[in-house]
Enzyme design. Structure first.
Site, short mmCIF file in Angstrom:
data_model
loop_
_atom_site.label_atom_id
_atom_site.label_comp_id
_atom_site.label_asym_id
_atom_site.label_seq_id
_atom_site.Cartn_x
_atom_site.Cartn_y
_atom_site.Cartn_z
N LYS A 269 -42.95 27.00 67.77
CA LYS A 269 -43.52 26.95 66.42
C LYS A 269 -44.39 28.19 66.21
O LYS A 269 -45.36 28.41 66.93
CB LYS A 269 -44.36 25.68 66.26
CG LYS A 269 -45.17 25.63 64.95
CD LYS A 269 -46.15 24.46 64.96
CE LYS A 269 -47.11 24.52 63.78
NZ LYS A 269 -48.14 23.45 63.82
N ASP A 274 -52.27 28.73 59.22
CA ASP A 274 -52.02 27.44 58.58
C ASP A 274 -53.24 26.99 57.78
O ASP A 274 -54.21 26.50 58.33
CB ASP A 274 -51.68 26.39 59.64
CG ASP A 274 -51.36 25.04 59.02
OD1 ASP A 274 -51.03 25.00 57.82
OD2 ASP A 274 -51.43 24.03 59.74
N LYS A 281 -56.60 22.26 54.28
CA LYS A 281 -57.49 21.84 55.36
C LYS A 281 -58.94 22.03 54.95
O LYS A 281 -59.25 22.85 54.08
CB LYS A 281 -57.22 22.68 56.61
CG LYS A 281 -55.88 22.46 57.28
CD LYS A 281 -55.75 23.40 58.47
CE LYS A 281 -54.43 23.19 59.20
NZ LYS A 281 -54.37 21.90 59.91
N ASP A 351 -49.47 19.83 55.17
CA ASP A 351 -50.12 20.25 56.41
C ASP A 351 -49.35 19.77 57.63
O ASP A 351 -49.71 20.11 58.76
CB ASP A 351 -51.57 19.75 56.45
CG ASP A 351 -52.38 20.43 57.54
OD1 ASP A 351 -52.00 21.56 57.94
OD2 ASP A 351 -53.39 19.86 57.98
N GLU A 353 -46.48 20.84 58.54
CA GLU A 353 -45.47 21.86 58.28
C GLU A 353 -44.74 22.31 59.53
O GLU A 353 -43.61 22.81 59.46
CB GLU A 353 -46.12 23.07 57.60
CG GLU A 353 -46.77 24.08 58.51
CD GLU A 353 -47.93 23.54 59.34
OE1 GLU A 353 -48.12 24.00 60.47
OE2 GLU A 353 -48.65 22.64 58.85
N ARG A 355 -43.31 20.69 61.92
CA ARG A 355 -42.04 19.97 62.10
C ARG A 355 -40.98 20.44 61.11
O ARG A 355 -39.78 20.33 61.37
CB ARG A 355 -42.29 18.47 62.01
CG ARG A 355 -42.78 17.99 60.66
CD ARG A 355 -43.50 16.64 60.76
NE ARG A 355 -44.82 16.78 61.34
CZ ARG A 355 -45.64 15.74 61.57
NH1 ARG A 355 -45.25 14.52 61.28
NH2 ARG A 355 -46.82 15.94 62.10
#
Length: 506
Positions: A269, A274, A281, A351, A353, A355
């Site tokens: 990943k 992020d 977040k 959030d 994301e 996966r």
């Protein structure tokens, strides 16, 4: 850093510093005993008088020892002998090399292969020495205008008391040097800020590794146009809100004698930053979300180690890279996207994301008809709640693969813990509007994240490593750890050993 092996009397070792491990109880180890005799019982007297406490991790520098060729002695406590296991051994190594890194020395010699450890041979101990040395001298100073002076240590001689152990020590040091360099590379990638380490930057790193390999590593970069043509719209959905274009990075290593041998695949990943996207977040500690590409970093680190070790295996390394940002084009909660596999996903939380990029990468891995696939991701905060910062979470659709990874983690001392992947958890991903949702609620968050990925890993033995708790350290010592490069490299080495064993049977 170089790691020569010496079997001569340690008394004659000409070095700036010789490191002597000492137990709190019992007799001195062989190298320590020889040094003690030559120095008129200097070591024994320091212990007997209480000038040196051999408790685990304690160190004491002796600036001069009569009768010894080394300029300095560094005593390192091992604690009580009956309690000395792998963890204590590594703690003593870290203490020793932390001290060495602070000394004005270019070279040192260490006698840690003398330390008796149940079920651990000389090659393992030599490997741990090499890894610890490189871990101790690692510094990330790329953005410091006036960095502190770097450690000078460049050469560590492994003093081996038994001549028959010399070859094993050399091989262990060779593996440890490769793993240590891979860990350092992964740490640097993880520590780089998000404005430098973008998906395009990771693609450039892959191309650089390919060029440096002399043709051993073939690299293919799929840009957004190629991903759209492929149908990888789940991966693309994550980066839609970012000015940084997404990338799927594919590196192939051909090391097996049979070019058609099924490869082992590692998938990382690579969310280079992020924000959480529209599901934003909290601002506190959001800077640490530059570490959300540490799964990718561990894949790159394993590539680097692999190129140094040159195992006789076919391998594929895949990195799904994107930046998760909120803007007018970003994926919204409630949006439904179509994956490369053809399944539709209702995005309930942007959030979640990781996966969404990994599912397309796992589907892409099918084309290689792999022997195994392992994905590595900083996937869920729930993994930290469940396991803290010591163990990596492991989930798998194949018990043999899970056991192989657990064994590799024990050997590398980069350990994982097996969590269940039962069918009963799958229903938490049910969606009223799509084939599945991208989250399953608060209960068992790490497990339901793996359940999501398992829907895209039904064609091969697959395992998922959730490194959210182990990929980096917060607080004053904030920084990437380089885990699980050790585990992954050992897993591949074990697969090579299995392949050799199968050939010998035939």
């Amino acid at each position: 850093m170089e790691f020569p092996v010496q079997t001569a009397n340690p008394v004659k070792t000409e070095t700036a510093c010789i490191v002597v491990p000492v137990f709190k109880d019992g007799d001195l180890l062989p190298a320590a005993a020889k040094l003690d005799d030559a120095s008129e019982r200097l070591i024994g007297q320091l212990i007997e008088r209480g000038d040196f406490d051999a408790g685990l991790g304690n160190v004491q520098l002796v600036p001069f020892a009569p009768g010894v060729s080394a300029e300095r002695l560094l005593l390192v406590g091992l604690g009580e002998q009956d309690k000395c296991r792998e963890g204590a051994f590594r703690k003593a190594l870290d203490a020793a090399f932390t001290a060495l890194a602070g000394l004005p020395v270019d070279d040192a010699a260490v006698a840690f292969t003398d330390v008796p450890l149940p079920d651990r041979a000389c090659d393992w101990k030599a490997r741990m020495v090499a890894e610890a040395a490189q871990r101790a001298v690692y510094r990330f100073t790329e953005f410091k205008s006036e960095p502190a002076p770097a450690p000078r240590l460049e050469r560590v001689t492994l003093v081996v008391s038994e001549n028959g152990d010399a070859d094993a020590a050399r091989e262990g040091a060779r593996i440890g040097k490769a793993v240590g360099e891979g860990v350092a590379y992964a740490r640097t990638l993880g520590n780089l800020p998000g404005n430098v380490c973008t998906p395009s930057y990771l693609a450039e790193q892959a191309e650089a590794l390919g060029q440096a390999s002399g043709g051993t590593l073939a690299v293919e970069i799929l840009d957004e146009e190629a991903l759209e043509a492929l149908g990888a719209r789940s991966l693309l959905s994550v980066g839609r809100g970012s000015a940084e274009p997404s990338r799927l990075i594919v590196m192939q290593y051909q090391g097996a004698e049979n070019a058609d041998e099924a490869p082992h695949v590692l998938v990382g990943k690579g969310i280079t930053f992020d924000t959480g996207g529209i599901s934003l977040k909290p601002g506190e500690a959001m800077d640490e979300m530059k570490f959300d590409m540490c799964g990718a970093a561990s894949v790159f680190g394993t590539v680097k180690a692999t190129l140094a070790i040159k195992p006789k295996l076919n391998l594929v390394f895949i990195v799904a890279a994107a930046e998760n940002m909120p803007d007018g084009r970003a994926t919204k909660p409630g949006d439904i996207i179509r994956t490369l596999k053809g399944l539709s996903v209702e995005v309930l939380n942007t959030d979640a994301e990781g996966r969404l990029v990994l599912c397309d990468a796992l589907t892409y891995a099918e084309r290689f008809q792999p022997a195994s696939v392992v994905d590595i991701a900083t996937l869920t905060g729930a993994a930290i709640i469940a396991l803290g910062h010591h163990a990596t979470g492991l989930l798998s659709n194949d018990d043999d693969l899970a056991l192989d990874l657990l064994d590799a983690g024990e050997t590398a001392w980069d350990r994982a813990w097996h969590l269940p992947l039962w069918d009963e958890y799958q229903e938490q991903l049910d969606s009223n509007f799509a084939d599945l949702a991208n989250i399953g609620g608060r209960p068992a968050g790490t497990i339901t994240a793996a359940c999501f990925l398992s829907r895209f890993a039904d064609k091969f033995p697959w395992a998922h490593l959730d490194i959210a708790g182990t990929a980096w350290t917060s607080g004053k010592q904030k920084g990437a750890s380089g885990r699980p490069v050790g585990l992954l490299t050992q897993y591949l080495l074990d697969r090579e050993a299995d392949a050799v064993a199968e050939i010998e049977k035939e």
